[in-house]
Design a protein around this motif. Structure first.
Motif, mmCIF file in Angstrom:
data_model
loop_
_atom_site.group_PDB
_atom_site.id
_atom_site.type_symbol
_atom_site.label_atom_id
_atom_site.label_comp_id
_atom_site.label_asym_id
_atom_site.label_seq_id
_atom_site.Cartn_x
_atom_site.Cartn_y
_atom_site.Cartn_z
ATOM 1 N N ILE A 135 0.822 -1.218 0.000
ATOM 2 C CA ILE A 135 0.000 0.000 0.000
ATOM 3 C C ILE A 135 0.859 1.272 0.000
ATOM 4 C CG2 ILE A 135 -1.901 -1.179 1.199
ATOM 5 C CD1 ILE A 135 -1.149 0.495 3.679
ATOM 6 N N SER A 137 3.578 4.140 -1.470
ATOM 7 C CA SER A 137 3.826 4.777 -2.772
ATOM 8 C C SER A 137 5.157 4.274 -3.330
ATOM 9 C CB SER A 137 3.876 6.286 -2.592
ATOM 10 O OG SER A 137 5.029 6.627 -1.852
ATOM 11 N N GLN A 140 8.211 5.539 -1.395
ATOM 12 C CA GLN A 140 8.354 4.873 -0.093
ATOM 13 C C GLN A 140 8.894 3.455 -0.271
ATOM 14 O OE1 GLN A 140 4.297 5.454 1.121
ATOM 15 N NE2 GLN A 140 4.838 7.049 2.591
ATOM 16 N N GLU B 297 -5.791 1.014 -1.158
ATOM 17 C CA GLU B 297 -5.532 2.313 -0.563
ATOM 18 C C GLU B 297 -4.068 2.634 -0.819
ATOM 19 O OE1 GLU B 297 -6.345 2.387 3.636
ATOM 20 O OE2 GLU B 297 -7.801 0.795 3.317
ATOM 21 N N THR B 298 -3.763 3.841 -0.869
ATOM 22 C CA THR B 298 -2.359 4.218 -0.958
ATOM 23 C C THR B 298 -2.068 5.251 0.105
ATOM 24 O OG1 THR B 298 -2.323 3.757 -3.291
ATOM 25 C CG2 THR B 298 -0.592 5.194 -2.456
ATOM 26 N N ILE B 299 -1.067 4.956 0.902
ATOM 27 C CA ILE B 299 -0.673 5.948 1.888
ATOM 28 C C ILE B 299 0.137 7.014 1.174
ATOM 29 C CG2 ILE B 299 0.800 6.329 3.892
ATOM 30 C CD1 ILE B 299 -0.024 3.737 4.950
ATOM 31 N N GLU B 300 -0.309 8.203 1.246
ATOM 32 C CA GLU B 300 0.402 9.284 0.562
ATOM 33 C C GLU B 300 1.700 9.580 1.308
ATOM 34 O OE1 GLU B 300 -0.469 10.436 -2.282
ATOM 35 O OE2 GLU B 300 -2.257 9.205 -2.279
ATOM 36 N N GLU B 301 2.611 10.120 0.563
ATOM 37 C CA GLU B 301 3.873 10.540 1.183
ATOM 38 C C GLU B 301 3.554 11.485 2.331
ATOM 39 O OE1 GLU B 301 6.947 8.788 -1.199
ATOM 40 O OE2 GLU B 301 7.141 10.131 0.491
ATOM 41 N N SER B 302 4.118 11.196 3.478
ATOM 42 C CA SER B 302 3.778 12.019 4.626
ATOM 43 C C SER B 302 4.601 13.304 4.694
ATOM 44 C CB SER B 302 3.970 11.218 5.909
ATOM 45 O OG SER B 302 5.236 10.659 5.910
ATOM 46 N N GLU B 303 5.697 13.281 3.964
ATOM 47 C CA GLU B 303 6.514 14.498 4.008
ATOM 48 C C GLU B 303 5.881 15.603 3.154
ATOM 49 O OE1 GLU B 303 8.795 11.165 5.125
ATOM 50 O OE2 GLU B 303 7.821 11.508 3.244
#
Lengths: 218, 303
Positions: A135, A137, A140, B297-303
């Motif tokens: 899941i 990106s 990542q 789902e895709t966790i978006e880049e948190s930065e």
């Protein structure tokens, strides 16, 4: 003279027809080598040949490191296990530092566990440790693949376009973590890279493939 | 190209019609067949005899509810137990065999014998295994468990090694280049990478074993099939129909549970999340009403 980690002697690489011929090079500790050239010219095949995944059509590839633990490899498609967590993927790298008789379902020793945590922190992915890799990106996932290889503490790291899809900040994070391992382990990095400018920034040796020959820039 | 395709399909169809008539032989002997079926249905099959849901006279029922001592309950519970044990044992045996049989994990000298072994176990239907094991263990559930386990190993092993062969090459290459041994590669890469398919296959196999549990019971290998066989021998067809209806209901329930679980583990799913209507109505009536809703789902880049 730095420790020699790999030596290719009059090697021809390819699958049926040779892509690159007569490669005679050595890779020494401390080298950060970027292989440049257009698509389909044999960069990945050269990396796979050094990794022992493809037999050379002729010539000898001598590795000065044990493949188990000593050789790290980040394929172009990263080779992560999507169903496993980020931490489990990184642990996989640390695991090859143990004896091959250490059963894979047993937990890692405490010191290696701590090193895995350090790797996750150094790549800025510790907050994703329990997430399944599938899941994440693309950027990542590249950091996870790098963390897995760093956890292995390899003497020779081979990376196929592992800086692609990363923004400038992340390139810095990844390269700083890799450089730390190179300095600490006295190891070397050989990477295939499409972005010439980026490659020249991070590498101290540049190999170019041109007309079926490997040429090292001065 | 289209003409040639049409010609080939027509030839195959005509050949099958010819073979059909050849096999039937004399049509005259079929006269009155439908009438016989109607008589049989009205006199012997319908209405179902629901005494199968009443407590048996022997052994004496200790339970407060009669149904828990009935032929139907005892039979179906035993069938479910046999199917469950056979699926678990079959999975545990087939998993290492499928790792050995997968050509991307094992060399040919290990893969080939493993595949032959799996094919051998699969080539005999569960009912034949049941007959063989009844010779060893006598009539009863033990023969059923062994028969279903053997067939499960053969069938599940094939599904599993094909799943493992279908995983992406990059993780295997990364494992190989870094010097992982075969066991590590199988345990850490191949099995987790194909885990969704493996779980889906196990659930399918359980569902399959419940259905076939009644068939192996027919030859005496325990479960509800044993009672079916008894009623068939005694020509009590109304009780047979009652048991068949109960088997049908149980299979539909398990099918529903299994499909729900399987659709949960199949991302982007090859298995459509079922509705009750989809279990009973043809696909054309239902498929547009419930498209597979699994989304990544895709966790978006948190930065």
């Amino acid at each position: 003279m730095n420790e020699e980690l790999a030596h290719l002697h009059e090697v021809s690489i390819g699958y049926v027809e040779p892509l690159v011929q007569d490669i005679t090079i050595e890779i020494a500790a401390g080298d950060v080598i970027a292989i440049l050239g257009p698509s389909g010219i044999g960069k990945t095949t050269l990396l796979r040949t050094i990794a022992g995944l493809v037999r050379p059509l002729s010539g000898d590839v001598e590795l000065g490191v044990e493949p188990r633990g000593g050789l790290g490899y980040i394929p172009q498609r990263l080779g992560l296990v999507g169903n496993l967590s980020v931490r489990a993927n990184v642990e996989m790298g640390a695991r090859v530092r143990l004896s091959k008789w250490h059963l894979p379902f047993l937990p890692l020793p405490k010191d290696l566990n701590e090193e895995v945590t350090n790797c996750l922190e150094s790549l800025g992915i510790d907050h994703l440790a329990e997430q399944p890799v599938r899941i994440l990106s693309g950027g990542q996932q590249r950091r996870v693949a790098t963390a897995r290889s760093i956890a292995q503490a390899p003497k020779l790291l081979l990376a196929d376009e592992f800086l692609g899809e990363l923004d400038d900040d992340n390139v810095e994070i990844v390269m700083s973590a890799v450089q730390h391992v190179i300095d600490k382990q006295n190891s070397a990095l050989v990477m295939v890279e499409h972005h010439e400018e980026l490659a020249r920034q991070v590498a101290n040796r540049i190999w170019k493939i041109h007309d079926g020959r490997l040429i090292e820039e001065d | 190209m289209q003409k040639r395709f049409f010609l080939i399909v027509s030839c195959i169809f005509l050949l099958s019609i010819f073979l059909f008539f050849d096999l039937v032989g004399e049509w005259g002997r079929l006269t009155g067949g439908w009438g016989n079926l109607v008589i049989f249905f009205e006199e012997s099959l319908w209405p179902p005899n629901w005494k199968v849901l009443e407590a048996q006279s022997y052994p004496i029922c200790d339970s407060k509810l009669d149904i828990f001592c009935s032929v139907a309950w005892l039979g179906i519970v035993e069938t479910l137990k046999i199917a469950f044990i056979a699926t678990v044992f079959g999975f545990l045996i087939s998993l290492p065999l499928s790792v050995l049989a997968a050509s991307n994990l094992s060399p040919i000298y290990l893969a080939l014998p493993s595949r032959i072994l799996l094919a051998g176990m699969r080539s005999l239907p569960a009912i034949i295994w049941a007959v063989l094991f009844m010779i060893i263990f006598d009539v009863g559930a033990l023969a059923g468990i062994f028969a279903m386990t053997f067939y499960t190993v053969g069938y599940l092993g094939k599904l599993q090694f094909e799943s493992m062969e279908g995983i992406k090459n990059a993780p295997l290459e990364a494992a190989k280049a870094t010097g992982m041994n075969r066991f590590e590669t199988a345990w850490l890469v191949a099995i987790p990478e194909s885990a969704n398919n493996l779980l889906s296959h196990v659930l399918f196999m359980f569902e399959y074993n419940v259905r076939h549990g009644s068939v192996v019971g027919l030859v005496g290998a325990g479960g509800i099939g044993l009672y079916l066989n008894t009623y068939l021998k005694l020509a009590q067809y109304d009780k047979v129909v009652a048991l068949l209806i109960i088997i049908f209901i149980v299979v539909v329930i398990i099918d529903f549970i299994s499909m729900t679980l399987r659709s949960a583990v199949n991302e982007g799913g090859d298995v459509e999340r079922p509705t009750w209507s989809s279990l009973f109505l043809p696909a054309a009536f239902t498929s547009s009403n419930h498209p597979t809703p699994m989304k990544k789902e895709t966790i978006e880049e948190s930065e």
